[in-house]
Scaffold this motif. Sequence first.
Motif, PDB file in Angstrom:
ATOM      1  N   GLN A 300      74.554  76.847  58.139  1.00 54.50           N
ATOM      2  CA  GLN A 300      75.200  75.263  58.024  1.00 54.50           C
ATOM      3  C   GLN A 300      76.585  75.367  56.830  1.00 54.50           C
ATOM      4  OE1 GLN A 300      74.592  72.886  59.778  1.00 54.50           O
ATOM      5  NE2 GLN A 300      72.826  73.397  60.821  1.00 54.50           N
ATOM      6  N   ARG A 301      76.459  76.056  55.955  1.00 52.46           N
ATOM      7  CA  ARG A 301      77.237  76.057  54.640  1.00 52.46           C
ATOM      8  C   ARG A 301      78.083  77.013  54.672  1.00 52.46           C
ATOM      9  NH1 ARG A 301      73.281  75.221  49.605  1.00 52.46           N
ATOM     10  NH2 ARG A 301      75.121  74.317  48.766  1.00 52.46           N
ATOM     11  N   CYS A 302      78.006  77.822  55.517  1.00 54.66           N
ATOM     12  CA  CYS A 302      78.637  79.328  55.544  1.00 54.66           C
ATOM     13  C   CYS A 302      80.254  79.001  55.797  1.00 54.66           C
ATOM     14  CB  CYS A 302      77.876  80.316  56.163  1.00 54.66           C
ATOM     15  SG  CYS A 302      79.014  82.000  55.925  1.00 54.66           S
ATOM     16  N   PRO A 303      81.310  79.506  54.893  1.00 56.27           N
ATOM     17  CA  PRO A 303      82.597  79.202  55.643  1.00 56.27           C
ATOM     18  C   PRO A 303      83.220  80.447  56.663  1.00 56.27           C
ATOM     19  CG  PRO A 303      82.587  80.068  53.146  1.00 56.27           C
ATOM     20  CD  PRO A 303      81.057  79.744  53.405  1.00 56.27           C
ATOM     21  N   VAL A 304      82.286  81.393  56.582  1.00 59.60           N
ATOM     22  CA  VAL A 304      82.758  82.509  57.417  1.00 59.60           C
ATOM     23  C   VAL A 304      81.694  82.832  58.587  1.00 59.60           C
ATOM     24  CG1 VAL A 304      84.130  83.486  55.748  1.00 59.60           C
ATOM     25  CG2 VAL A 304      81.634  84.267  55.906  1.00 59.60           C
ATOM     26  N   ALA A 305      81.027  81.685  58.908  1.00 60.98           N
ATOM     27  CA  ALA A 305      80.066  81.737  60.002  1.00 60.98           C
ATOM     28  C   ALA A 305      80.574  82.166  61.285  1.00 60.98           C
ATOM     29  CB  ALA A 305      79.127  80.512  60.189  1.00 60.98           C
ATOM     30  N   MET A 306      79.900  82.752  62.133  1.00 56.91           N
ATOM     31  CA  MET A 306      80.305  83.190  63.391  1.00 56.91           C
ATOM     32  C   MET A 306      79.117  82.768  64.470  1.00 56.91           C
ATOM     33  SD  MET A 306      80.866  87.239  62.662  1.00 56.91           S
ATOM     34  CE  MET A 306      79.305  87.928  62.060  1.00 56.91           C
ATOM     35  N   PRO A 307      79.424  82.473  65.581  1.00 56.59           N
ATOM     36  CA  PRO A 307      78.599  82.039  66.603  1.00 56.59           C
ATOM     37  C   PRO A 307      77.050  82.690  66.605  1.00 56.59           C
ATOM     38  CG  PRO A 307      80.599  82.382  67.722  1.00 56.59           C
ATOM     39  CD  PRO A 307      80.685  82.893  66.274  1.00 56.59           C
ATOM     40  N   LYS A 308      77.161  84.133  66.598  1.00 56.04           N
ATOM     41  CA  LYS A 308      75.978  84.798  66.321  1.00 56.04           C
ATOM     42  C   LYS A 308      74.914  84.212  65.202  1.00 56.04           C
ATOM     43  CE  LYS A 308      74.876  89.568  65.408  1.00 56.04           C
ATOM     44  NZ  LYS A 308      75.416  91.101  65.368  1.00 56.04           N
ATOM     45  N   CYS A 309      75.709  83.908  63.884  1.00 53.90           N
ATOM     46  CA  CYS A 309      74.857  83.443  63.005  1.00 53.90           C
ATOM     47  C   CYS A 309      73.929  82.371  63.165  1.00 53.90           C
ATOM     48  CB  CYS A 309      76.028  83.496  61.659  1.00 53.90           C
ATOM     49  SG  CYS A 309      77.054  84.506  61.364  1.00 53.90           S
ATOM     50  N   GLN A 310      74.407  81.588  64.060  1.00 51.44           N
ATOM     51  CA  GLN A 310      73.235  80.525  64.385  1.00 51.44           C
ATOM     52  C   GLN A 310      72.304  80.813  65.394  1.00 51.44           C
ATOM     53  OE1 GLN A 310      75.317  77.199  66.599  1.00 51.44           O
ATOM     54  NE2 GLN A 310      73.859  75.608  65.786  1.00 51.44           N
ATOM     55  N   GLU A 311      72.490  82.050  65.960  1.00 51.14           N
ATOM     56  CA  GLU A 311      71.636  82.416  66.876  1.00 51.14           C
ATOM     57  C   GLU A 311      70.406  83.331  66.346  1.00 51.14           C
ATOM     58  OE1 GLU A 311      74.154  83.970  69.912  1.00 51.14           O
ATOM     59  OE2 GLU A 311      75.068  81.804  70.027  1.00 51.14           O
ATOM     60  N   SER A 312      70.735  84.484  65.632  1.00 45.55           N
ATOM     61  CA  SER A 312      69.732  85.035  65.256  1.00 45.55           C
ATOM     62  C   SER A 312      70.117  85.312  63.174  1.00 45.55           C
ATOM     63  CB  SER A 312      69.915  86.405  65.760  1.00 45.55           C
ATOM     64  OG  SER A 312      71.142  86.879  65.895  1.00 45.55           O
ATOM     65  N   ARG A 313      68.780  85.921  63.183  1.00 43.87           N
ATOM     66  CA  ARG A 313      68.962  85.856  61.597  1.00 43.87           C
ATOM     67  C   ARG A 313      69.063  87.107  61.199  1.00 43.87           C
ATOM     68  NH1 ARG A 313      66.022  82.674  58.674  1.00 43.87           N
ATOM     69  NH2 ARG A 313      64.936  81.862  60.544  1.00 43.87           N
ATOM     70  N   PRO A 314      70.039  87.397  60.258  1.00 46.08           N
ATOM     71  CA  PRO A 314      70.392  88.767  59.807  1.00 46.08           C
ATOM     72  C   PRO A 314      69.125  89.477  58.874  1.00 46.08           C
ATOM     73  CG  PRO A 314      71.682  87.145  58.575  1.00 46.08           C
ATOM     74  CD  PRO A 314      70.838  86.492  59.360  1.00 46.08           C
ATOM     75  N   THR A 315      69.157  90.576  59.052  1.00 42.85           N
ATOM     76  CA  THR A 315      68.160  91.241  58.236  1.00 42.85           C
ATOM     77  C   THR A 315      68.786  91.843  57.020  1.00 42.85           C
ATOM     78  OG1 THR A 315      68.134  93.319  59.498  1.00 42.85           O
ATOM     79  CG2 THR A 315      66.369  91.710  59.790  1.00 42.85           C
ATOM     80  N   SER A 316      68.047  91.877  55.941  1.00 40.51           N
ATOM     81  CA  SER A 316      68.705  92.755  54.632  1.00 40.51           C
ATOM     82  C   SER A 316      68.767  94.390  54.850  1.00 40.51           C
ATOM     83  CB  SER A 316      67.616  92.422  53.526  1.00 40.51           C
ATOM     84  OG  SER A 316      68.193  92.930  52.265  1.00 40.51           O
ATOM     85  N   LEU A 317      70.172  94.643  54.653  1.00 33.50           N
ATOM     86  CA  LEU A 317      70.443  96.206  55.015  1.00 33.50           C
ATOM     87  C   LEU A 317      71.272  96.780  53.794  1.00 33.50           C
ATOM     88  CD1 LEU A 317      72.002  95.779  58.699  1.00 33.50           C
ATOM     89  CD2 LEU A 317      69.734  96.858  57.744  1.00 33.50           C
ATOM     90  N   ALA A 318      71.054  97.941  53.537  1.00 32.46           N
ATOM     91  CA  ALA A 318      71.688  98.647  52.452  1.00 32.46           C
ATOM     92  C   ALA A 318      73.091  98.712  52.763  1.00 32.46           C
ATOM     93  CB  ALA A 318      70.949 100.031  52.028  1.00 32.46           C
TER      94      ALA A 318
END
Length: 334
Positions: A300-318
């Motif tokens: 909701q607050r992200c200035p660089v959000a992509m459509p994908k970001c609303q659909e799935s949750r990114p996991t923490s990656l190295a």
Amino acid sequence: MSAELKHKQATAPAVQVRGLNVVYATNQGDLPAVRQVDLDIEARKITGIIGESGSGKSTLVMAMMNAVGKPGQIVSGSVEVLGVGDMLSIDRERQRKARGKELGLVFQAAQNSLNPLRRIGHQVLDLGRSHDVKDLRDLLRKAKDLLTRLGMDADRVLASYQHELSGGMRQRVGIMFALILDAKIVILDEATTALDMLSQASVLEIVRELHKERGLTTILVTHDMGVVADMADRVVVMYGGEIVEEGPSEFVLSHPAHPYTQGLVRAIPRISGDIDRAVPLQGAPADLKTYLEPGCPFYQRCPVAMPKCQESRPTSLAVSQDRKVACFKVTDHD
Ligand SMILES: Nc1ncnc2c1ncn2[C@@H]1O[C@H](COP(=O)(O)OP(=O)(O)O)[C@@H](O)[C@H]1O
Ligand SMILES: [Mg+2]
């Protein structure tokens, strides 16, 4: 002992959190406050845990001590503490002993965690007795030393009741209690926030000294990026109950990768180095209901959000050695 084993012990994390999930029971059902957290706390370093109010910092550190109170509940995970075992599965008596002896915690609410009906000195003795300390006189001497170092009139404080002390003094007393049984892992949850700027700086300086002298593993929970910049070797950034970025603090603050970390850094000109362009973070912090949505909690607050970001949750990656980020923008390379 083989050289290899020695090396392993020297580099073993002081605390290893795996798959940790904590919920709070609300009238809308159980809502997650800490979600799928994996975290290694490096021994003998200062780790800063940062995030806006409500991001799950206190819940995470309380879960590390297996001390989440109702209506909260740890749903799953493990918290392996070096020399103790899994705080979430060892027997209750061993847990109780570990709290104080191995893990010292200064609660965010240190101001209220003291017993209002007993003098501070008596509470030192109570703590000693409950941890089978043989030499109680020595324990009182340690309390005095610590209180004096923290800039207080030790005799007066030990003879006082909580209501006779100011908020700032109670926080210092909280720090004394966390250190008095010689815990090697010390967690300070917003332990200096009730102090004015000058006292905060001097108490943090003492924390830094004690950290060095005693070879402590220190976890510093704060919503203040400035404190992290001044104190922490490593930083863990939380948002919406998740760890969104972690790594060496110098590197994370100079090159924040997650848009949320970037926002936190930009809001503090002293760190961004750009006094004219302090940009406060827009929008309201996540709350427990935000966490139920399927996408990234920061969407909701992200200035660089992509459509994908609303659909799935990114996991923490190295993204490099020693640095992890949970953001599609950073970790997707297609
Ligand atoms: N006792 C409680 N009952 C219900 N919700 C809670 C309780 N304590 C915390 N929460 C919720 O859990 C989330 C994380 O809170 P907390 O761990 O205190 O965050 P932080 O320490 O980062 O401010 C917040 O949304 C908060 O409102
Ligand atoms: Mg908190």
